[in-house]
Each structure stands twice: as structure tokens, then as C-alpha cells.
Scaffold this motif. Structure first.
Motif, PDB file in Angstrom:
ATOM      1  N   ASP A   1      33.293  23.321   0.131  1.00 33.36           N
ATOM      2  CA  ASP A   1      31.961  23.256   0.720  1.00 33.36           C
ATOM      3  C   ASP A   1      31.277  22.247   0.142  1.00 33.36           C
ATOM      4  N   TYR A   2      31.325  21.946  -1.155  1.00 37.28           N
ATOM      5  CA  TYR A   2      30.713  20.934  -1.844  1.00 37.28           C
ATOM      6  C   TYR A   2      31.212  19.312  -1.163  1.00 37.28           C
TER       7      TYR A   2
ATOM      8  N   TRP B   1      29.893  33.814  -5.594  1.00 42.77           N
ATOM      9  CA  TRP B   1      29.123  32.584  -4.895  1.00 42.77           C
ATOM     10  C   TRP B   1      27.509  32.753  -5.154  1.00 42.77           C
TER      11      TRP B   1
ATOM     12  N   SER C   1      24.945  22.095   8.711  1.00 46.11           N
ATOM     13  CA  SER C   1      26.388  22.894   7.917  1.00 46.11           C
ATOM     14  C   SER C   1      26.884  23.659   8.957  1.00 46.11           C
TER      15      SER C   1
ATOM     16  N   ARG D   1      30.099  18.801   2.274  1.00 41.88           N
ATOM     17  CA  ARG D   1      28.854  18.651   2.303  1.00 41.88           C
ATOM     18  C   ARG D   1      28.243  19.859   3.295  1.00 41.88           C
ATOM     19  N   GLY D   2      28.624  21.210   3.172  1.00 44.28           N
ATOM     20  CA  GLY D   2      28.343  22.571   3.685  1.00 44.28           C
ATOM     21  C   GLY D   2      29.125  22.630   5.026  1.00 44.28           C
TER      22      GLY D   2
ATOM     23  N   ARG E   1      26.525  27.449  -6.960  1.00 45.59           N
ATOM     24  CA  ARG E   1      26.354  28.167  -5.583  1.00 45.59           C
ATOM     25  C   ARG E   1      26.690  26.962  -4.696  1.00 45.59           C
ATOM     26  N   PRO E   2      27.564  27.384  -3.675  1.00 49.23           N
ATOM     27  CA  PRO E   2      27.976  26.308  -2.519  1.00 49.23           C
ATOM     28  C   PRO E   2      26.784  25.788  -1.656  1.00 49.23           C
ATOM     29  N   PRO E   3      26.824  24.761  -1.275  1.00 48.76           N
ATOM     30  CA  PRO E   3      25.546  24.220  -0.348  1.00 48.76           C
ATOM     31  C   PRO E   3      25.141  25.021   0.751  1.00 48.76           C
ATOM     32  N   GLN E   4      26.204  26.037   1.347  1.00 49.67           N
ATOM     33  CA  GLN E   4      25.734  26.605   2.486  1.00 49.67           C
ATOM     34  C   GLN E   4      25.009  28.167   1.756  1.00 49.67           C
TER      35      GLN E   4
ATOM     36  N   ASP F   1      20.086  29.303  -6.842  1.00 48.06           N
ATOM     37  CA  ASP F   1      20.170  27.955  -6.085  1.00 48.06           C
ATOM     38  C   ASP F   1      19.511  26.898  -7.267  1.00 48.06           C
TER      39      ASP F   1
ATOM     40  N   ARG G   1      21.148  30.507   6.434  1.00 40.08           N
ATOM     41  CA  ARG G   1      21.463  30.455   4.822  1.00 40.08           C
ATOM     42  C   ARG G   1      21.242  31.623   4.344  1.00 40.08           C
TER      43      ARG G   1
END
Length: 352
Positions: A108-109, A156, A334, A112-113, A199-202, A161, A343
């Protein structure tokens, strides 16, 4: 937001076990990064919402007996694409959920989501032998699937965040109060946590699964061989539902039926358990237009990627875009955005 997602499976040379015989490159290029990237970019340029990558620890059935790990394939193309979602299969039955969570968060990183996950059960006894593990009984597969998805989602969320501070002046880089233990105890494994990846971008990657996985997943994959059954299953789903469709399209000078008959002479294909369309592009447009009235998307399985993907890009997707049935992914968004999913908030976040 009402959306109709367009997914395409890009594993191997296509869904037919002899598809390599009609590929546009020699067999030595089947597993090359160059071939993979060209196909994913072609799907992105066509306007597909997402690409999926099948996987298993044992070789695929058919004439091609090797594949590269699905998460590695998705991660490889992540930096060279910008809008298409990247959704690998990761089996839950024998894999360690801590590693699964880390791999997918990293994807995910890298994208970029735009990451997703098809959580799949490992039903083949050969998979257990490859792992060096006792085979999981059929009635325990659902439990392991449930436990694995639950743990991955919890990991996750184990970083809030704003857990990463990066205050170089004071030398503080993490807020330890915003990292949380998972403390999961199950029949097959236990996980303490927290994760080793923020934590992932999403927040949470988009999780795909079968109807038996509700409500653990965001998108249910509907696998039915008849249109009426597929529509009924999609309408029963409380969340998003994607109908799976095997596709073989007419080409200039050769029909789809003729192509399949030729391939079947080399390696007969099993009757697909999903919907199947064989014919001209216009008929597929009509089918997808019909499915859009009942489902939230489709995942297409081209018989031969190098032959069917160009036809999809030239005749099928443009017609869906013109009619407004589907839309291209929005640059900078995303995968959750492009599927109309919000999200999610972190389960540990404090409400002001």
C-alpha cells in the motif's frame, strides 16, 4: 458514490491452461518483469479499476508450471503505475498473518494507497505438504480464514495514524502510546503485535473474499456459472459485490470459439465455475451493462491476455465509459476512493 468497478486477472498468460501458445512473446518471457509491467500498464491505460494476481505456493495447473509470488508482482509494478489498484491473492490457511499484514501494508505504501488483498483458502493437500504442515481439515478452513483476516486487520490498526512523530529536534520519532498490542489467541496461532509497519495509507487495504467471508471483507467475489445465480448472489451481499466472468473475444479473422477449440486440442480447459462469455465485444458490453444494474463490479478473466486485453481496451471499456456505466480511476485517488469506500477510522483513535 455509486461506482461500477472493472477488474482484470493478470496471472500467467490467461485463464486457459494452454494460453501461452497464443502469447505475443516466447515462453522464456512469461515470468519476466518486462512482460508483467507491459500488461499492467496496458490494463491501466485501458481504464481498469484494478488488476488482480492469482497465487499459490504450488505451481499453477496447465502447461506453464511456475509463477512469481503475487505480492512481489504487485509491488514490482507499483512504482511504475499511478491509478490502477493492485490486488494480489495471499492464502490464509498456512501463511503467518503477521507477515501477510506487513507485506500488504508495504504494498500500500509502494502504490500510494492502491493496494488490496484477495484472502483465499488453501484447499489443495499439496499446499500443506509444500509448507511442511499437517493439512487443515475442510471444516477448519473457514475458521483459519476468519482468524487470519481478523488478525491482519487488527495489525493494520495497531499503529494509530499519527503514531509517527519524526521530531528531529527532540529526537522523538514515535508516540509509544499510539502503538497497540493485538493480543490474539486462536486455535492455530497467537499474535501479540504491534505491527512493524505503520498503518497503511488507506488505513485498511481493500479486502476481497467469498460470500462465506461476510462481513470480514469489503468486496465479495461472486463465483456463479449462471447469470441469474450471479445476480441473486450479488444482490444478497450487504457490501460491494464483484461478479467473476471468464472472457474470450472474437478477433479479426478468428472467432473466440475457434480460438478456444484450438487451445482445447492442446490442453482441454475445465468448465469454469464462473460466468463465461464467448463472442463479439458488443455482446460483452451488453452483459456488463446488465450486470452493472445488479452488482458493484466485475473481475474479468481473459482466456489469452495478449489477445483479449487489447480488444477489451479498444472496444469494451470505451463503450462502458461513453455510456456512463463505468469511469476511469481518478488520478491521485486510493483504491478505496475509486470503489466508493470510505477510509476507516482507527479502532484505537480517541474521539476528541
Amino acid at each position: 458514490m455509486s461506482v461500477f468497478g472493472l477488474g482484470i486477472e493478470l496471472d500467467g498468460e490467461g485463464s486457459h491452461p494452454a494460453s501461452w501458445r497464443r502469447a505475443n512473446h516466447p515462453p522464456s518471457e512469461s515470468l519476466s518483469g518486462r512482460t508483467l509491467l507491459a500488461r499492467v500498464r496496458a490494463a491501466e491505460n485501458a481504464g481498469f479499476t484494478l488488476a488482480t494476481f492469482d497465487d499459490s505456493i504450488v505451481p499453477p495447473r496447465g502447461d506453464v508450471r511456475a509463477r512469481v509470488d503475487a505480492v512481489n508482482r504487485a509491488s514490482f509494478v507499483a512504482a511504475a503505475t499511478s491509478t490502477i489498484g493492485l490486488v494480489p491473492v495471499v492464502e490464509t490457511t498456512y501463511a503467518e498473518p503477521f507477515h501477510t499484514a506487513s507485506q500488504l501494508a508495504t504494498l500500500d505504501y509502494a502504490s500510494r494507497g492502491r493496494g488490496g488483498w484477495i484472502a483465499a483458502r488453501a484447499r489443495d493437500a499439496a499446499i500443506a505438504r509444500a509448507w511442511g504442515r499437517p493439512a487443515v481439515r475442510a471444516d477448519d478452513l473457514d475458521r483459519e480464514q476468519r482468524d487470519s483476516v481478523t488478525v491482519v486487520r487488527a495489525l493494520w490498526d495497531s499503529w494509530e495514524d499519527d503514531a509517527v512523530i519524526r521530531d528531529y529536534a527532540t529526537g522523538r520519532f514515535l508516540d509509544r502510546d499510539k502503538l497497540h498490542y493485538v493480543d490474539f489467541e486462536g486455535e492455530s496461532f497467537s499474535v501479540k503485535g504491534p505491527a512493524i509497519v505503520p498503518r497503511p495509507p488507506q488505513g485498511q487495504l481493500v479486502v476481497f473474499g467469498t460470500g462465506a467471508d461476510q462481513p470480514l471483507v469489503d468486496v465479495v467475489l461472486v463465483v456463479e456459472s449462471e447469470r441469474e445465480a450471479a445476480v441473486a448472489a450479488a444482490q444478497r451481499s450487504p457490501g460491494l459485490a464483484f461478479v467473476e466472468v471468464s472472457v474470450a473475444l472474437d478477433l479479426a479473422g478468428v472467432t473466440a470459439a475457434e480460438r478456444l477449440a484450438e487451445l482445447d486440442r492442446h490442453h482441454p480447459a475445465q468448465t469454469p465455475s464462473r460466468l463465461q462469455y464467448v463472442g463479439p465485444p458488443g455482446g460483452l458490453v451488453d452483459l456488463l451493462d446488465d450486470l452493472a444494474r445488479h452488482a458493484d463490479g466485475v473481475r474479468l478473466f481473459p482466456a489469452v491476455i495478449d489477445e483479449d486485453l487489447p480488444v477489451l481496451a479498444r472496444y469494451v471499456l470505451p463503450a462502458l465509459f461513453r455510456s456512463g456505466v463505468a469511469h476511469r480511476p481518478v488520478p491521485g485517488s486510493s483504491l478505496r476512493d475509486n470503489l466508493g469506500l470510505a477510509r476507516p477510522s482507527n479502532r484505537h483513535a480517541r474521539t476528541p
